[in-house]
Enzyme design. Structure first.
Site, short mmCIF file in Angstrom:
data_model
loop_
_atom_site.label_atom_id
_atom_site.label_comp_id
_atom_site.label_asym_id
_atom_site.label_seq_id
_atom_site.Cartn_x
_atom_site.Cartn_y
_atom_site.Cartn_z
N MET A 1 0.61 -1.22 -0.44
CA MET A 1 0.01 0.06 -0.06
C MET A 1 1.12 0.74 0.04
SD MET A 1 -2.99 -0.89 2.77
CE MET A 1 -3.61 -2.25 3.54
N GLU B 1 3.08 4.66 -0.19
CA GLU B 1 4.69 5.36 -0.94
C GLU B 1 5.25 5.94 -0.83
OE1 GLU B 1 2.09 5.95 -4.66
OE2 GLU B 1 1.68 4.27 -4.90
N GLU C 1 -6.36 -6.13 9.75
CA GLU C 1 -5.14 -5.70 10.41
C GLU C 1 -4.82 -4.56 11.58
OE1 GLU C 1 -1.63 -2.85 8.15
OE2 GLU C 1 -3.85 -3.18 7.79
N GLY D 1 17.58 -0.69 34.61
CA GLY D 1 18.69 0.25 35.05
C GLY D 1 19.20 0.01 33.60
N THR E 1 -1.34 5.52 11.36
CA THR E 1 -0.51 5.78 12.40
C THR E 1 -1.93 6.54 13.88
OG1 THR E 1 -1.33 8.96 12.03
CG2 THR E 1 0.84 7.36 11.25
#
Length: 379
Positions: free
Chosen positions: A124, A126, A241, A338, A364
């Protein structure tokens, strides 16, 4: 959600598979920046790919939660790069072909995907079109009995090993959403070029590549569904998805918490186990609380998906919440190690760097919030 004894046996078998075929080699795969092609054959031979595919197409016809478990358990074991790879095959590409493909397409591709003979990628993204899929520039223009494909894609998971590319392209360059179609592209066709493997801060052994298409002639019968309906198909399949990404997040939360719990019980400072310090106890407790909350949200969405009523807004909310939680909680857990937490030899460091991309791919988290806001407030 109650699971039966067959499911528990299947999960135990998969955990043994990870222990035998993945755990001894995973660190070297990470060092090399790519897992070997043979892992796909091993997954297929042991029955762990596309397990919900119906029996007439070579699968088990198992309930979907069997397939989802594989993604979650892989991430829980600390192998998120493999979880992304398997998710791409079983949770992304397989549903597209099962739900939209013609009978001939199902008969040809699905058995090969189940066996591991064919590795799949969905293309998908680009360079100038990430979350905004309507802005893609790759074109597939009809010429007789073939579509002629030109363009490029980037950030493609499973791109190097891919035998089949589910390609999102413009069949009508003048239109936006209504000009998008999906093609099943044999990656061995003339004109298909796989670019360099992309180096990432996390998921280092996950196969991520650029793909280029130069006058690639794709048979017309490899159009997936109907021309111009690609954007609708993408919206239809995106919930699975995003649910898969959420399962990876949950698995990673569980796995990171488990190894941190073990570490703080063993590690001593100032003459006592660091598990006795109040800060440690509160961090571990809060991590458990948030993991339980995330699990409840995931289980709700899994059930809605099985019932066919999981809407885009709800799974967007889940994806946003759980991946934000994943990054936040694992950061706090790493702090308990740590300086060792910053060392690559400690698995918590891999949980940390692998988590960051979860808030980016699949849409996003900013886009997820916009989807939720539109549900509440309109455009």
């Amino acid at each position: 959600m109650q699971k039966d004894s067959d499911f528990e046996l299947f999960r135990d078998n998969y955990r043994r598979f990870l222990a035998e075929f993945v755990a001894p080699y995973y660190e070297s795969w990470e060092e090399q920046g790519l897992m070997p092609r043979q892992v796909w054959d091993q997954l297929g031979q042991n029955g762990f790919l596309c397990v919900d595919v119906p029996e007439q197409y070579g699968g088990y016809g198992a309930p979907i939660y069997y397939s989802q478990m594989i993604v979650q358990e892989t991430a829980r074991a600390g192998f998120s790069a493999l979880a992304v790879a398997i998710g791409g095959q079983s949770e992304l590409v397989s549903p597209y072909i099962q739900n939209i493909g013609s009978e001939d397409q199902k008969q040809y591709w699905l058995p090969k995907m189940v066996s591991g003979e064919v590795v799949t990628a969905i293309a998908m993204t680009e360079a100038n079109a990430g979350s905004d899929l309507q802005a893609i520039r790759t074109q597939a223009l009809l010429d007789g009995d073939h579509y002629v494909v030109n363009g490029s894609k980037t950030f493609i998971s499973n791109g190097q090993h891919a035998d089949l590319i589910v390609l999102v392209a413009k069949t009508d360059p003048q239109a936006r959403a209504k000009g998008i179609s999906i093609l099943l592209v044999d990656a061995h066709l003339d004109g298909v070029k796989k670019g360099r493997g992309l180096k990432k801060i996390g998921l280092q052994s996950q196969d991520t590549a650029e793909l280029f298409f130069d006058q690639v002639r794709v048979p017309k019968d490899q159009l997936l569904g109907q021309e111009g309906q690609g954007f609708s198909y993408l919206m239809q399949e995106l919930p699975r998805e995003r649910l898969s990404i959420s399962l990876m997040a949950l698995g990673a939360l569980q796995g990171a918490l488990e190894i941190t719990q073990e570490y703080v019980l063993e590690r001593k400072a100032f003459g006592q186990s660091i598990a006795q310090f109040q800060n440690t106890r509160f961090v571990i407790a809060q991590a458990k609380i948030k993991t339980l909350a995330a699990e409840a949200f995931v289980e709700k969405c899994k059930l809605l998906y099985q019932q066919g009523v999981l809407d885009v807004s709800e799974v967007a909310a889940l994806k946003c919440f759980i991946t934000d939680t994943q990054c936040e909680v694992i950061d706090q857990l790493l702090q308990l190690f740590g300086g060792y937490g910053y060392m690559r030899e400690y698995p918590i460091s891999r949980f940390y760097v692998d988590a960051r991309v979860q808030k980016i791919y699949g849409g996003t988290n900013e886009i997820m919030k916009e989807i939720v806001a539109r549900e509440l407030l309109g455009k």
